[in-house]
Design a protein around this motif. Structure first.
Motif, short mmCIF file in Angstrom:
data_model
loop_
_atom_site.label_atom_id
_atom_site.label_comp_id
_atom_site.label_asym_id
_atom_site.label_seq_id
_atom_site.Cartn_x
_atom_site.Cartn_y
_atom_site.Cartn_z
N THR A 167 0.82 -1.22 0.00
CA THR A 167 0.00 0.00 0.00
C THR A 167 0.85 1.27 0.00
O THR A 167 0.35 2.34 -0.33
CB THR A 167 -0.93 0.04 1.23
N LEU A 168 2.13 1.15 0.34
CA LEU A 168 3.00 2.33 0.44
C LEU A 168 3.93 2.49 -0.76
O LEU A 168 4.67 3.47 -0.83
CB LEU A 168 3.84 2.25 1.72
N LEU A 169 3.90 1.55 -1.67
CA LEU A 169 4.84 1.59 -2.80
C LEU A 169 4.24 2.29 -4.01
O LEU A 169 3.04 2.25 -4.25
CB LEU A 169 5.24 0.17 -3.19
N ASN A 170 5.12 2.91 -4.78
CA ASN A 170 4.75 3.47 -6.09
C ASN A 170 5.10 2.41 -7.14
O ASN A 170 6.28 2.14 -7.40
CB ASN A 170 5.53 4.76 -6.34
N LEU A 171 4.08 1.81 -7.73
CA LEU A 171 4.30 0.72 -8.67
C LEU A 171 4.09 1.13 -10.12
O LEU A 171 3.91 0.29 -11.00
CB LEU A 171 3.39 -0.46 -8.31
N LEU A 188 4.40 -6.23 -9.17
CA LEU A 188 3.10 -6.09 -9.82
C LEU A 188 2.46 -7.44 -10.11
O LEU A 188 1.24 -7.59 -10.02
CB LEU A 188 3.25 -5.29 -11.12
N ARG A 189 3.27 -8.44 -10.42
CA ARG A 189 2.71 -9.78 -10.64
C ARG A 189 2.09 -10.32 -9.35
O ARG A 189 1.05 -10.98 -9.38
CB ARG A 189 3.80 -10.72 -11.15
N ILE A 190 2.75 -10.02 -8.22
CA ILE A 190 2.20 -10.43 -6.93
C ILE A 190 0.90 -9.69 -6.65
O ILE A 190 -0.10 -10.28 -6.20
CB ILE A 190 3.23 -10.17 -5.82
N ASN A 197 -9.08 -7.27 -3.07
CA ASN A 197 -9.43 -6.48 -4.24
C ASN A 197 -9.06 -5.00 -4.07
O ASN A 197 -8.77 -4.32 -5.06
CB ASN A 197 -10.93 -6.60 -4.53
N ALA A 198 -9.07 -4.52 -2.84
CA ALA A 198 -8.72 -3.12 -2.61
C ALA A 198 -7.28 -2.86 -3.00
O ALA A 198 -6.95 -1.80 -3.56
CB ALA A 198 -8.96 -2.74 -1.15
N ILE A 199 -6.41 -3.81 -2.71
CA ILE A 199 -5.00 -3.67 -3.09
C ILE A 199 -4.84 -3.76 -4.60
O ILE A 199 -4.09 -3.00 -5.21
CB ILE A 199 -4.15 -4.72 -2.36
N VAL A 200 -5.56 -4.68 -5.21
CA VAL A 200 -5.50 -4.81 -6.67
C VAL A 200 -5.98 -3.52 -7.32
O VAL A 200 -5.33 -2.99 -8.25
CB VAL A 200 -6.34 -6.01 -7.14
N ASP A 201 -7.10 -2.99 -6.84
CA ASP A 201 -7.66 -1.77 -7.42
C ASP A 201 -6.72 -0.59 -7.22
O ASP A 201 -6.64 0.29 -8.11
CB ASP A 201 -9.02 -1.46 -6.79
N ARG A 202 -6.04 -0.54 -6.09
CA ARG A 202 -5.15 0.59 -5.79
C ARG A 202 -4.07 0.72 -6.86
O ARG A 202 -3.66 1.83 -7.22
CB ARG A 202 -4.51 0.39 -4.41
N HIS A 203 -3.61 -0.41 -7.36
CA HIS A 203 -2.51 -0.39 -8.33
C HIS A 203 -2.97 -0.76 -9.74
O HIS A 203 -2.13 -1.04 -10.60
CB HIS A 203 -1.40 -1.33 -7.86
N ARG A 204 -4.25 -0.72 -9.96
CA ARG A 204 -4.74 -0.98 -11.30
C ARG A 204 -4.23 0.10 -12.27
O ARG A 204 -4.27 1.28 -11.98
CB ARG A 204 -6.28 -1.00 -11.33
N GLY A 205 -3.71 -0.33 -13.39
CA GLY A 205 -3.17 0.63 -14.36
C GLY A 205 -1.70 0.89 -14.18
O GLY A 205 -1.07 1.51 -15.05
N ALA A 206 -1.11 0.42 -13.06
CA ALA A 206 0.34 0.58 -12.90
C ALA A 206 1.06 -0.41 -13.79
O ALA A 206 0.51 -1.44 -14.18
CB ALA A 206 0.73 0.35 -11.44
#
Length: 207
Positions: A167-171, A188-190, A197-206
């Motif tokens: 949650t703290l990383l810039n991906l 990103l693969r992880i 899903n909240a974690i997946v959504d947070r980095h969606r598009g990265a």
């Protein structure tokens, strides 16, 4: 996470008492006897002491206070209360020193300490009157945290550790220097296979 709740409470409470002693403050009566086995009673005492520290630990403070204050921040059981320890640490010792110590916890700590240090890192960007937090961008330490966090996610499969660090990383690949982009791609693969899903959504598009 390697230690039971009450073992972690013991470490946390010892740090709180060390800080109180350095502030020349008397602690409220601590739970004893059967109450020591009651997490609610102990949390009530811990919260009372943490508030005392935040209100009284104004700079300058003795060098001896740094380590117990940082330990209290890392071992604070409730991340929403971590700032009660980080605020006085920032005011007395500055963001660079606080972040440098947290990076050591991240690199060498137990799983519980890694999660606590990540929670504390998030709080280090608070603006605190009288500290250097508004003047020192600590860009090199941001880079160090990014690299450390990426490596933790790849090496440590503990779900609590990974979830907190991610949650703290810039991906976003383009925001990372070339040497970190392979690590970002692996993380990103992880993330894309993460059950939250909240974690997946947070980095969606990265990526």
């Amino acid at each position: 996470m390697g230690e039971g709740r009450f073992e972690r409470y013991d470490r946390y409470e010892r740090a709180l008492v060390d800080v109180l002693n350095l502030l020349n403050l008397a602690a409220p009566p601590a739970p004893s006897g059967d109450e020591r086995k009651d997490p609610r009673a102990r949390r009530h005492w811990q919260c009372s002491v943490a508030l005392m520290i935040m209100r009284e630990a104004v700079p300058p403070q003795p060098e001896e206070m740094f380590e117990p204050l940082m330990l209290a921040a890392v071992y604070e059981p409730d991340p929403s209360h971590t700032q009660r320890h980080i605020r006085p640490a920032l005011a007395a010792f500055g963001r660079r020193r606080v972040q440098t110590r947290l990076l050591k916890y991240l690199r060498t700590g137990t799983n519980y300490e890694i999660i606590g240090a990540a929670d504390a890192w998030y709080c280090t960007y608070l603006r605190v009157t009288g500290s250097d937090t508004g003047d020192d961008p600590s860009t090199d330490l941001r880079h160090a945290f990014q690299e450390t966090g990426l490596r933790i996610c790849l090496a440590n499969d503990h779900p609590g550790v990974r979830s907190r660090i991610i949650t703290l990383l810039n991906l976003r690949l383009e925001d990372n220097p070339p040497e970190l982009r392979p690590l970002v791609s692996e993380v990103l693969r992880i993330v894309r296979a993460h059950p939250d899903n909240a974690i997946v959504d947070r980095h969606r598009g990265a990526g």
